[in-house]
Design a protein around this motif. Structure first.
Motif, PDB file in Angstrom:
ATOM      1  N   GLN A  50       1.158 -11.522   3.663  1.00  0.00           N
ATOM      2  CA  GLN A  50       0.790 -10.280   4.335  1.00  0.00           C
ATOM      3  C   GLN A  50       0.650 -10.518   5.836  1.00  0.00           C
ATOM      4  OE1 GLN A  50       0.644  -7.191   3.736  1.00  0.00           O
ATOM      5  NE2 GLN A  50      -1.190  -6.168   4.461  1.00  0.00           N
ATOM      6  N   THR A  56      -5.286  -4.627   5.738  1.00  0.00           N
ATOM      7  CA  THR A  56      -5.488  -4.819   4.308  1.00  0.00           C
ATOM      8  C   THR A  56      -4.624  -3.894   3.453  1.00  0.00           C
ATOM      9  OG1 THR A  56      -7.350  -3.270   4.339  1.00  0.00           O
ATOM     10  CG2 THR A  56      -7.865  -5.607   4.649  1.00  0.00           C
ATOM     11  N   ASN A  58      -1.540  -3.690   1.653  1.00  0.00           N
ATOM     12  CA  ASN A  58      -0.524  -4.624   1.158  1.00  0.00           C
ATOM     13  C   ASN A  58       0.678  -3.931   0.514  1.00  0.00           C
ATOM     14  OD1 ASN A  58      -1.964  -7.457   1.377  1.00  0.00           O
ATOM     15  ND2 ASN A  58      -3.501  -6.063   0.557  1.00  0.00           N
ATOM     16  N   LEU A  62       3.823  -5.476  -1.742  1.00  0.00           N
ATOM     17  CA  LEU A  62       3.810  -5.221  -3.179  1.00  0.00           C
ATOM     18  C   LEU A  62       5.106  -4.543  -3.630  1.00  0.00           C
ATOM     19  CD1 LEU A  62       0.124  -4.015  -3.590  1.00  0.00           C
ATOM     20  CD2 LEU A  62       1.072  -6.217  -4.304  1.00  0.00           C
ATOM     21  N   ALA A  76      -2.159 -11.875  -0.211  1.00  0.00           N
ATOM     22  CA  ALA A  76      -2.631 -10.612   0.333  1.00  0.00           C
ATOM     23  C   ALA A  76      -3.718 -10.820   1.390  1.00  0.00           C
ATOM     24  CB  ALA A  76      -3.177  -9.730  -0.798  1.00  0.00           C
ATOM     25  N   LEU A  90      -4.388  -6.444  -8.090  1.00  0.00           N
ATOM     26  CA  LEU A  90      -3.418  -7.107  -7.220  1.00  0.00           C
ATOM     27  C   LEU A  90      -2.768  -8.293  -7.938  1.00  0.00           C
ATOM     28  CD1 LEU A  90      -5.302  -7.098  -3.790  1.00  0.00           C
ATOM     29  CD2 LEU A  90      -3.259  -5.781  -4.375  1.00  0.00           C
ATOM     30  N   ILE A  95       0.206 -10.940  -6.877  1.00  0.00           N
ATOM     31  CA  ILE A  95      -0.574 -11.589  -5.819  1.00  0.00           C
ATOM     32  C   ILE A  95      -1.286 -12.810  -6.395  1.00  0.00           C
ATOM     33  CG2 ILE A  95      -2.451 -11.314  -4.156  1.00  0.00           C
ATOM     34  CD1 ILE A  95       0.149  -9.776  -3.501  1.00  0.00           C
TER      35      ILE A  95
END
Length: 267
Positions: A50, A56, A58, A62, A76, A90, A95
């Motif tokens: 990221q 924040t 993501n 994704l 992330a 996540l 992730i």
């Protein structure tokens, strides 16, 4: 044998960036281009990181993982207030850890109740924590992270900034704190180390010191594609070839690209 590029970013110039971003790109770096680079260099998998300019959110990363779920995983950026349920969602989307990019930020207070709860949740999920920070930050953070059963991944050689700094107190203390049982170092972003006239030499010296510390089994490689803020001077080809100049031994290259990275990322 599978082999992994452990550090790349995807984005578009038309994406929504955070207002406080220190840098925003004016070009596209689509996931299809990253996959093409992997294919050209006989790399089977990739790890998307990221970028800081998304904060924040993501979603872009994704979406890219959803397009190539068998080949990609992600690291992330999340708020420390994120619940275990939110983090678990996540994880279901590919992730495998979180990143702390601390350049331009104060050292976080990991001994607060919020941070302790957050780091415990990372433990539960068996995630890794990736640190992008200067050596003086790493010296402060690594002892505090020792109480957690986490794989700790350190970006870009630990971001030593010059050849004299390699022998300086902060980087030497950082090297002393490294533990082969829990720390991983990315052989990546050599061009971010000091001035362009010396950065490859810095990387070679740092690599030699990491080997001396017995960390050859914990070193991994990342292209850092698309080389944000260095786009005009670095290409995927140059980044890949730099690895062969920093790591001359072919068996060590194989460990870094394949067996080490496979152990950490579990493809």
């Amino acid at each position: 044998m599978n082999s992994i590029d452990t550090h790349a970013h995807v984005f578009s110039a038309h994406d929504q960036f955070i207002a406080t971003a220190r840098y925003t790109p004016n070009y596209d770096a689509p996931v299809q281009s990253f996959i093409s680079h992997l294919d050209k260099h006989n790399l089977t998998h990739g790890i998307l990181i990221q970028p800081s300019f998304f904060g924040t959110n993501n979603d872009v990363m994704l979406k890219a993982i959803r397009q190539f779920p068998e080949r990609l995983k992600g690291i992330a950026v999340v708020d420390t207030t994120a619940t275990l349920e939110e983090l678990s969602q996540l994880k279901e989307q590919g992730i495998v850890g979180i990143r702390l990019n601390l350049f331009g930020l104060p050292i976080p207070s990991l001994d607060t109740a919020e941070w302790k709860r957050f780091l415990t949740n990372l433990e539960i999920l068996e995630w890794q924590i990736e640190l992008h920070a200067p050596p003086e930050y790493l010296v402060s953070l690594l002892p505090l992270l020792n109480q957690y059963s986490l794989d700790i991944v350190i970006d870009h050689f630990g971001r030593v900034d010059s050849i004299p700094d390699i022998t300086g107190s902060d980087y030497q203390e950082f090297l002393k704190l490294l533990n082969v049982d829990r720390h991983w170092i990315k052989i990546s972003g050599f061009y971010r180390l000091g001035h362009s006239s010396e950065n490859l030499e810095i990387a070679k010296k740092a690599y030699a010191l990491l080997k001396e510390k017995g960390l050859i089994s914990k070193l991994i490689w990342g292209s850092d594609w698309p080389h944000t803020q260095f786009e005009s001077t670095i290409s995927y080809e140059l980044a890949f070839n730099a690895l062969k100049k920093i790591v001359v031994d072919k068996q060590e290259q194989h460990m870094i690209l394949s067996s080490n990275a496979l152990k950490l990322f579990k493809f």
